[in-house]
Design an enzyme around this catalytic site. Structure first.
Site: not given
Length: 363
Positions: A45, A71, A146-147, A288
């Site tokens: 995210c 996201g 985020n996670g 990436y």
């Protein structure tokens, strides 16, 4: 010299810019799975926060757009105007929902946080969209995460048995529930008490009535950086979010660190967890996921991908006519491989740039 618009003018300018950027972004979506397949990775995210500026919501919307690659399912912004919190959460892209000046004007205040969602846990429904907000006895708190918490199921089961009522199916709500149950006096200490109970990957931006707070997990799995815009502190997942709004990069948030940013520009640091040596950042960020123009943990994403290609040419040389990348993330590595091996670099595969990252689109 052109002056930067402020207040209502800045919100209108940001809205116009988001419409233009959003139209460009939408034109780039639709066919990538024809090249690499429709893989479904579930751990990313984007988060952003700023404090000490009247343009907090507009800046947050622009910052989130720069993090849109992290996201595409949903986006939200929460702000605080000194008296009240305001929260806008929507399914879809940032530019689809925050390119209207009226929406940005509703998000009043000099502090705001935002989130672009790519679900790790929980369905793609509005109740799971962040930032998540709750009124506690010490004031309001909004959280963007985020996670992925590895002990979420256990914690949620224990809290439900104690009578807690969950409003979402996202593991991120645990930060609100655990903070609410803490017996510490200050909101920061309550949050720290919460952090000591969770396990897994987390980079947080948290907004209270007094501060903007940034948190990174003890081993630094998820990235989080500190920036500055004319004395206003900024927190973001990647440095590319700073570039879009003209802010400067200050430093990475350290693994296990909590930073408390005030409206007057003061930034307090607390090393809540002992530094882990070595840190264990997610390698997928560098290989990436992160944008090539970002700096992650002090490393240029582009340069690191290029060096990986050079290393590959040394460790696994091969007889070939040319080096061709799988666009676009593979381009820097292919350049490095070509330079190290002496083989010509050619674009055998051409990706349509009217395409986005369809692997992170919701089912």
């Amino acid at each position: 010299m052109t002056k930067t618009p402020k207040g209502d003018d800045f919100a209108a300018s940001a809205a116009i810019r988001l419409k233009r950027l959003g139209a460009r972004y939408r034109r780039r979506r639709g066919e990538l799975d024809a090249i690499i397949g429709a893989s479904k990775l579930n751990e990313e995210c984007g988060v952003f926060g700023v404090i000490g500026t009247p343009d907090a919501a507009a800046l947050t919307a622009l910052g989130l757009h720069a993090l849109q690659h992290r996201g595409q399912e949903a986006a939200g912004i929460a702000s605080f105007d000194g008296h009240h919190f305001h929260n806008e959460r929507h399914l879809g892209l940032v530019s689809d929902n925050f390119s209207d000046a009226a929406t940005l004007h509703r998000l009043k205040g000099s502090a705001a946080i935002g989130h672009t969602r790519y679900s790790t846990q929980g369905d793609t429904v509005l109740r799971n969209v962040q930032p998540m907000y709750a009124d506690l006895d010490r004031g309001g708190i909004a959280v963007a995460h985020n996670g992925n918490l590895t002990n979420a199921r256990k914690l949620k089961s224990e809290l439900v048995q104690r009578g807690c009522i969950f409003q979402s199916t996202s593991d991120s709500e645990l930060f609100l529930q655990l903070t609410a149950r803490s017996h510490q006096l200050s909101m920061v200490d309550r949050l720290i008490d919460c952090l000591k109970q969770v396990e897994g990957a987390f980079a947080l931006v948290v907004l209270t009535k007094d501060a903007l707070i940034g948190v990174r997990d003890p081993v630094g799995i998820r990235p989080l950086i500190l920036g500055d815009l004319n004395g206003s502190a900024i927190l973001a997942s990647e440095s590319c979010a700073l570039d879009l709004i003209g802010a400067k990069f200050v430093r990475d948030i350290r693994p296990g660190e909590v930073v408390i940013c005030r409206a007057n520009g003061e930034v307090e640091s607390r090393q809540v967890f002992p530094p882990h040596s070595p840190a264990r950042p997610c390698i997928f960020e560098l290989i990436y996921f992160a944008r090539p123009n970002s700096i992650v943990d002090g490393k240029s994403v582009y340069q690191l991908r290029k060096k990986l290609g050079m290393r590959l040419a040394t460790e696994a040389p091969c007889e070939a006519d040319m080096v061709s990348p799988i666009p676009d993330s593979g381009v820097p590595a292919a350049i490095g491989f070509a330079q190290a091996s002496g083989l010509p670099f050619e674009q055998a595969l051409i990706r349509s740039h009217f395409v986005g990252r369809t692997f992170i689109e919701p089912e």
